[in-house]
Write a protein that holds these residues in place. Structure first.
Motif, PDB file in Angstrom:
ATOM      1  N   SER A  25       0.911  -1.116  -0.065  1.00 25.10           N
ATOM      2  CA  SER A  25       0.203  -0.046   0.009  1.00 25.10           C
ATOM      3  C   SER A  25       0.886   1.163   0.013  1.00 25.10           C
ATOM      4  CB  SER A  25      -0.829   0.135   1.103  1.00 25.10           C
ATOM      5  OG  SER A  25      -0.110   0.186   2.429  1.00 25.10           O
ATOM      6  N   TYR A  26       2.352   1.176   0.245  1.00 20.81           N
ATOM      7  CA  TYR A  26       2.904   2.438   0.284  1.00 20.81           C
ATOM      8  C   TYR A  26       3.261   3.198  -0.867  1.00 20.81           C
ATOM      9  CZ  TYR A  26       6.886   5.414   1.674  1.00 20.81           C
ATOM     10  OH  TYR A  26       7.590   6.478   1.914  1.00 20.81           O
ATOM     11  N   PRO A  27       3.226   2.575  -2.177  1.00 23.76           N
ATOM     12  CA  PRO A  27       3.021   3.390  -3.401  1.00 23.76           C
ATOM     13  C   PRO A  27       1.943   4.123  -3.220  1.00 23.76           C
ATOM     14  CG  PRO A  27       3.968   1.241  -3.661  1.00 23.76           C
ATOM     15  CD  PRO A  27       3.254   1.210  -2.436  1.00 23.76           C
ATOM     16  N   TYR A  28       0.796   3.906  -2.944  1.00 23.98           N
ATOM     17  CA  TYR A  28      -0.499   4.661  -3.168  1.00 23.98           C
ATOM     18  C   TYR A  28      -0.566   5.642  -1.859  1.00 23.98           C
ATOM     19  CZ  TYR A  28      -0.992   0.595  -6.147  1.00 23.98           C
ATOM     20  OH  TYR A  28      -0.805  -0.279  -7.292  1.00 23.98           O
ATOM     21  N   LEU A  29       0.131   5.940  -1.080  1.00 22.63           N
ATOM     22  CA  LEU A  29       0.025   6.882   0.050  1.00 22.63           C
ATOM     23  C   LEU A  29       0.677   8.174  -0.338  1.00 22.63           C
ATOM     24  CD1 LEU A  29       0.585   4.443   3.099  1.00 22.63           C
ATOM     25  CD2 LEU A  29      -1.665   5.336   2.064  1.00 22.63           C
ATOM     26  N   GLU A  30      -0.051   9.264  -0.057  1.00 22.84           N
ATOM     27  CA  GLU A  30       0.768  10.711  -0.235  1.00 22.84           C
ATOM     28  C   GLU A  30       1.321  11.343   1.126  1.00 22.84           C
ATOM     29  OE1 GLU A  30      -2.030  13.423  -2.034  1.00 22.84           O
ATOM     30  OE2 GLU A  30      -3.069  11.972  -3.408  1.00 22.84           O
ATOM     31  N   PRO A  31       2.597  11.512   1.007  1.00 26.11           N
ATOM     32  CA  PRO A  31       3.127  11.893   2.338  1.00 26.11           C
ATOM     33  C   PRO A  31       2.423  13.351   2.774  1.00 26.11           C
ATOM     34  CG  PRO A  31       4.885  11.661   0.678  1.00 26.11           C
ATOM     35  CD  PRO A  31       3.429  11.201  -0.015  1.00 26.11           C
ATOM     36  N   GLY A  32       2.155  13.333   4.027  1.00 28.86           N
ATOM     37  CA  GLY A  32       1.568  14.412   4.715  1.00 28.86           C
ATOM     38  C   GLY A  32       0.109  13.960   5.028  1.00 28.86           C
ATOM     39  N   THR A  33      -0.503  12.946   4.662  1.00 29.80           N
ATOM     40  CA  THR A  33      -1.822  12.588   4.898  1.00 29.80           C
ATOM     41  C   THR A  33      -1.892  11.937   6.142  1.00 29.80           C
ATOM     42  OG1 THR A  33      -1.858  10.630   3.579  1.00 29.80           O
ATOM     43  CG2 THR A  33      -2.384  12.817   2.481  1.00 29.80           C
ATOM     44  N   GLY A  34      -3.101  11.854   6.691  1.00 28.71           N
ATOM     45  CA  GLY A  34      -3.307  10.983   7.751  1.00 28.71           C
ATOM     46  C   GLY A  34      -2.880   9.380   7.856  1.00 28.71           C
ATOM     47  N   VAL A  38      -0.538   7.164   9.746  1.00 30.37           N
ATOM     48  CA  VAL A  38      -0.628   5.879  10.408  1.00 30.37           C
ATOM     49  C   VAL A  38       0.125   4.593   9.691  1.00 30.37           C
ATOM     50  CG1 VAL A  38      -2.662   4.406  10.398  1.00 30.37           C
ATOM     51  CG2 VAL A  38      -2.994   6.649  10.839  1.00 30.37           C
ATOM     52  N   ALA A  39       0.469   4.726   8.663  1.00 32.11           N
ATOM     53  CA  ALA A  39       1.104   3.613   7.926  1.00 32.11           C
ATOM     54  C   ALA A  39       2.491   3.573   8.521  1.00 32.11           C
ATOM     55  CB  ALA A  39       1.032   3.725   6.460  1.00 32.11           C
ATOM     56  N   ALA A  40       3.139   4.949   8.621  1.00 34.89           N
ATOM     57  CA  ALA A  40       4.596   4.844   9.214  1.00 34.89           C
ATOM     58  C   ALA A  40       4.572   4.241  10.766  1.00 34.89           C
ATOM     59  CB  ALA A  40       4.851   6.363   9.204  1.00 34.89           C
ATOM     60  N   MET A  41       3.471   4.823  11.420  1.00 31.81           N
ATOM     61  CA  MET A  41       3.316   4.456  12.920  1.00 31.81           C
ATOM     62  C   MET A  41       3.397   2.924  12.886  1.00 31.81           C
ATOM     63  SD  MET A  41       1.011   7.439  14.340  1.00 31.81           S
ATOM     64  CE  MET A  41       0.673   6.582  15.758  1.00 31.81           C
ATOM     65  N   THR A  42       2.162   2.281  12.084  1.00 35.37           N
ATOM     66  CA  THR A  42       2.035   0.969  11.976  1.00 35.37           C
ATOM     67  C   THR A  42       3.424   0.273  11.811  1.00 35.37           C
ATOM     68  OG1 THR A  42      -0.184   1.077  11.411  1.00 35.37           O
ATOM     69  CG2 THR A  42       0.851  -1.054  11.160  1.00 35.37           C
ATOM     70  N   ALA A  43       4.388   0.563  10.678  1.00 39.17           N
ATOM     71  CA  ALA A  43       5.717  -0.015  10.447  1.00 39.17           C
ATOM     72  C   ALA A  43       6.451   0.083  11.501  1.00 39.17           C
ATOM     73  CB  ALA A  43       6.014   0.681   8.958  1.00 39.17           C
ATOM     74  N   ALA A  44       6.417   1.025  12.240  1.00 35.62           N
ATOM     75  CA  ALA A  44       7.572   1.434  13.451  1.00 35.62           C
ATOM     76  C   ALA A  44       7.242   0.203  14.541  1.00 35.62           C
ATOM     77  CB  ALA A  44       7.461   2.806  13.779  1.00 35.62           C
ATOM     78  N   LEU A  45       5.922   0.132  14.781  1.00 34.15           N
ATOM     79  CA  LEU A  45       5.406  -0.731  15.846  1.00 34.15           C
ATOM     80  C   LEU A  45       5.767  -2.113  15.540  1.00 34.15           C
ATOM     81  CD1 LEU A  45       3.729  -1.129  18.464  1.00 34.15           C
ATOM     82  CD2 LEU A  45       1.746  -1.283  17.287  1.00 34.15           C
ATOM     83  N   CYS A  46       5.550  -2.354  14.094  1.00 32.31           N
ATOM     84  CA  CYS A  46       5.931  -3.999  13.622  1.00 32.31           C
ATOM     85  C   CYS A  46       7.233  -4.057  13.663  1.00 32.31           C
ATOM     86  CB  CYS A  46       5.258  -4.020  12.102  1.00 32.31           C
ATOM     87  SG  CYS A  46       3.442  -4.455  12.265  1.00 32.31           S
ATOM     88  N   LEU A  47       7.913  -3.100  13.353  1.00 34.11           N
ATOM     89  CA  LEU A  47       9.416  -3.388  13.249  1.00 34.11           C
ATOM     90  C   LEU A  47       9.962  -3.625  14.814  1.00 34.11           C
ATOM     91  CD1 LEU A  47      10.508  -0.964  10.410  1.00 34.11           C
ATOM     92  CD2 LEU A  47      10.755  -3.542  10.496  1.00 34.11           C
ATOM     93  N   THR A  48       9.245  -2.838  15.794  1.00 29.19           N
ATOM     94  CA  THR A  48       9.835  -3.075  17.270  1.00 29.19           C
ATOM     95  C   THR A  48       9.296  -4.152  17.579  1.00 29.19           C
ATOM     96  OG1 THR A  48       9.438  -0.645  17.567  1.00 29.19           O
ATOM     97  CG2 THR A  48       9.315  -1.871  19.399  1.00 29.19           C
ATOM     98  N   MET A  49       8.273  -4.662  17.297  1.00 22.15           N
ATOM     99  CA  MET A  49       7.588  -6.098  17.828  1.00 22.15           C
ATOM    100  C   MET A  49       8.686  -7.213  17.118  1.00 22.15           C
ATOM    101  SD  MET A  49       5.405  -6.008  19.922  1.00 22.15           S
ATOM    102  CE  MET A  49       5.037  -7.621  19.841  1.00 22.15           C
ATOM    103  N   LEU A  50       9.075  -7.096  15.947  1.00 20.85           N
ATOM    104  CA  LEU A  50       9.993  -7.833  15.372  1.00 20.85           C
ATOM    105  C   LEU A  50      11.408  -8.013  16.230  1.00 20.85           C
ATOM    106  CD1 LEU A  50       9.464  -7.927  11.533  1.00 20.85           C
ATOM    107  CD2 LEU A  50       8.895  -9.581  13.117  1.00 20.85           C
ATOM    108  N   ALA A  51      11.964  -6.870  16.404  1.00 26.42           N
ATOM    109  CA  ALA A  51      12.888  -6.701  17.322  1.00 26.42           C
ATOM    110  C   ALA A  51      12.990  -7.376  18.647  1.00 26.42           C
ATOM    111  CB  ALA A  51      13.328  -5.130  17.295  1.00 26.42           C
ATOM    112  N   ILE A  52      11.900  -7.279  19.387  1.00 26.00           N
ATOM    113  CA  ILE A  52      11.547  -7.684  20.532  1.00 26.00           C
ATOM    114  C   ILE A  52      11.457  -9.353  20.526  1.00 26.00           C
ATOM    115  CG2 ILE A  52       9.833  -8.277  22.449  1.00 26.00           C
ATOM    116  CD1 ILE A  52       9.153  -4.989  22.040  1.00 26.00           C
ATOM    117  N   VAL A  53      10.672  -9.997  19.193  1.00 26.66           N
ATOM    118  CA  VAL A  53      10.708 -11.142  18.904  1.00 26.66           C
ATOM    119  C   VAL A  53      11.963 -11.856  18.992  1.00 26.66           C
ATOM    120  CG1 VAL A  53       9.854 -12.983  17.544  1.00 26.66           C
ATOM    121  CG2 VAL A  53       8.244 -11.303  18.395  1.00 26.66           C
TER     122      VAL A  53
END
Length: 67
Positions: A25-34, A38-53
């Motif tokens: 979905s990343y290519p279809y998102l416009e920077p600066g939109t809500g 949310v996609a950036a925050m979700t990616a950060a959360l998923c990467l953090t969870m992968l690091a914890i695992v």
């Protein structure tokens, strides 16, 4: 440790699924939109969870060990 490994595999699989969906979905998102934020925050959360695992797996920490 067997129960912990099963849960970690499930968490790993869910995080990889979410990251894959975000990657498509990343290519279809416009920077600066809500939705981009949310996609950036979700990616950060998923990467953090992968690091914890990864840390729990590396140190063989049995999360469900009875005290």
């Amino acid at each position: 440790m067997e129960r912990t490994r099963a849960v970690l595999k499930l968490v790993f699989g869910v995080n990889v699924l979410f990251l894959t969906l975000l990657a498509f979905s990343y290519p279809y998102l416009e920077p600066g939109t809500g939705s981009y934020v949310v996609a950036a925050m979700t990616a950060a959360l998923c990467l953090t969870m992968l690091a914890i695992v990864a840390l729990i797996t590396y140190f063989d920490w049995d999360v469900f060990d009875p005290y």
